[in-house]
Write a protein that holds these residues in place. Structure first.
Motif, PDB file in Angstrom:
ATOM      1  N   SER A  39       0.832  -1.212   0.000  1.00  0.00           N
ATOM      2  CA  SER A  39       0.000   0.000   0.000  1.00  0.00           C
ATOM      3  C   SER A  39       0.861   1.254   0.000  1.00  0.00           C
ATOM      4  N   ARG A  40       1.962   1.220   0.776  1.00  0.00           N
ATOM      5  CA  ARG A  40       2.860   2.377   0.792  1.00  0.00           C
ATOM      6  C   ARG A  40       3.482   2.606  -0.581  1.00  0.00           C
ATOM      7  N   LEU A  41       3.831   1.516  -1.260  1.00  0.00           N
ATOM      8  CA  LEU A  41       4.434   1.659  -2.579  1.00  0.00           C
ATOM      9  C   LEU A  41       3.435   2.203  -3.594  1.00  0.00           C
ATOM     10  N   LEU A  42       2.197   1.693  -3.551  1.00  0.00           N
ATOM     11  CA  LEU A  42       1.166   2.193  -4.462  1.00  0.00           C
ATOM     12  C   LEU A  42       0.880   3.677  -4.188  1.00  0.00           C
ATOM     13  N   ASP A  43       0.899   4.053  -2.908  1.00  0.00           N
ATOM     14  CA  ASP A  43       0.677   5.450  -2.553  1.00  0.00           C
ATOM     15  C   ASP A  43       1.831   6.320  -3.050  1.00  0.00           C
ATOM     16  N   GLN A  44       3.066   5.817  -2.929  1.00  0.00           N
ATOM     17  CA  GLN A  44       4.234   6.556  -3.426  1.00  0.00           C
ATOM     18  C   GLN A  44       4.126   6.783  -4.926  1.00  0.00           C
TER      19      GLN A  44
END
Length: 224
Positions: A98-103
């Motif tokens: 999720s953090r990567l998709l948000d980044q």
């Protein structure tokens, strides 16, 4: 960096295999590459570079040098997107993925998956990707629990765990001692390579092959 600075219709590709057998034989990497190339062709994309982590778990994103390089490439504007064969190649952790998709969303590039033909920059696509990650994490945890239960049963039966090693005893001892000194798997591999020591199969040392020796029965006996 905004994806508008990147060459149009381009992507970098990320591959990952999690077992020593896959890392050694290449099985899995070839299939992922083929899936990515087929999906890139379908979408009219050019893959500018492939990055791969071999013999590394999908539990967390940290400590994956090839993934870090792939992310840095899209952040630097070398491509518009980061493509994987499946989302679980990125991570089987809901939080990490999720953090990567948000980044990616914040910085103007996309994460594409060959097995999920949706635009993950849209609300519906983001929801579909999130559900895939949730079930991937569940699968990882179920596998982990089954493995722990099976190993506990074998220990209770007095079964000696770990694989027999094909590595000479003196090399195994050197690896065990190096690990005890606090060296990382990569540092141990570099040290063995610099010393001109080949693997049991005559190849080059990598972090994954060092780990395989450390996981062996011989290494376990020396570490006691």
């Amino acid at each position: 960096m905004s994806k508008r600075t990147a060459p149009a219709a381009t992507a970098v590709a990320y591959l990952r295999v999690s077992t020593e057998e896959q890392a050694t034989s290449g099985a899995g990497l070839a299939a992922q590459r083929a899936a990515i190339e087929a999906e890139a062709t379908r979408r009219g994309l050019t893959i500018v570079e492939f990055f791969s982590d071999e013999g590394i778990s999908g539990k967390a994103i940290a400590n994956r040098p090839a993934l870090a390089e792939a992310i840095a490439a899209v952040e630097a504007g070398q491509a518009e997107s980061l493509m994987v064969a499946k989302l679980d190649r990125l991570s089987r952790s809901v939080a990490d993925a999720s953090r990567l998709l948000d980044q990616a969303s914040r910085n103007g590039w996309r994460v594409l998956s060959a097995d999920l033909a949706v635009d993950q920059t849209t609300p519906a696509g983001e929801a579909a990707a999130s559900m895939m990650i949730v079930f991937s994490q569940l699968e990882r945890r179920l596998i982990s629990q089954r493995t722990k239960d099976a190993l506990a049963q074998k220990r209770a039966q007095g079964v000696r765990l770990g694989r027999p090693s094909e590595t000479p005893a003196e090399v195994t001892r050197r690896i065990v001692d190096a690990k005890a000194r606090g060296l990382s798997l990569r540092a141990i591999a570099a040290e063995l390579s610099e010393a001109g020591i080949a693997t049991a199969r005559g190849g080059m040392w990598r972090a994954s092959t060092v780990k395989a020796v450390l996981d062996s029965q011989d290494a376990a006996a020396l570490a006691k």
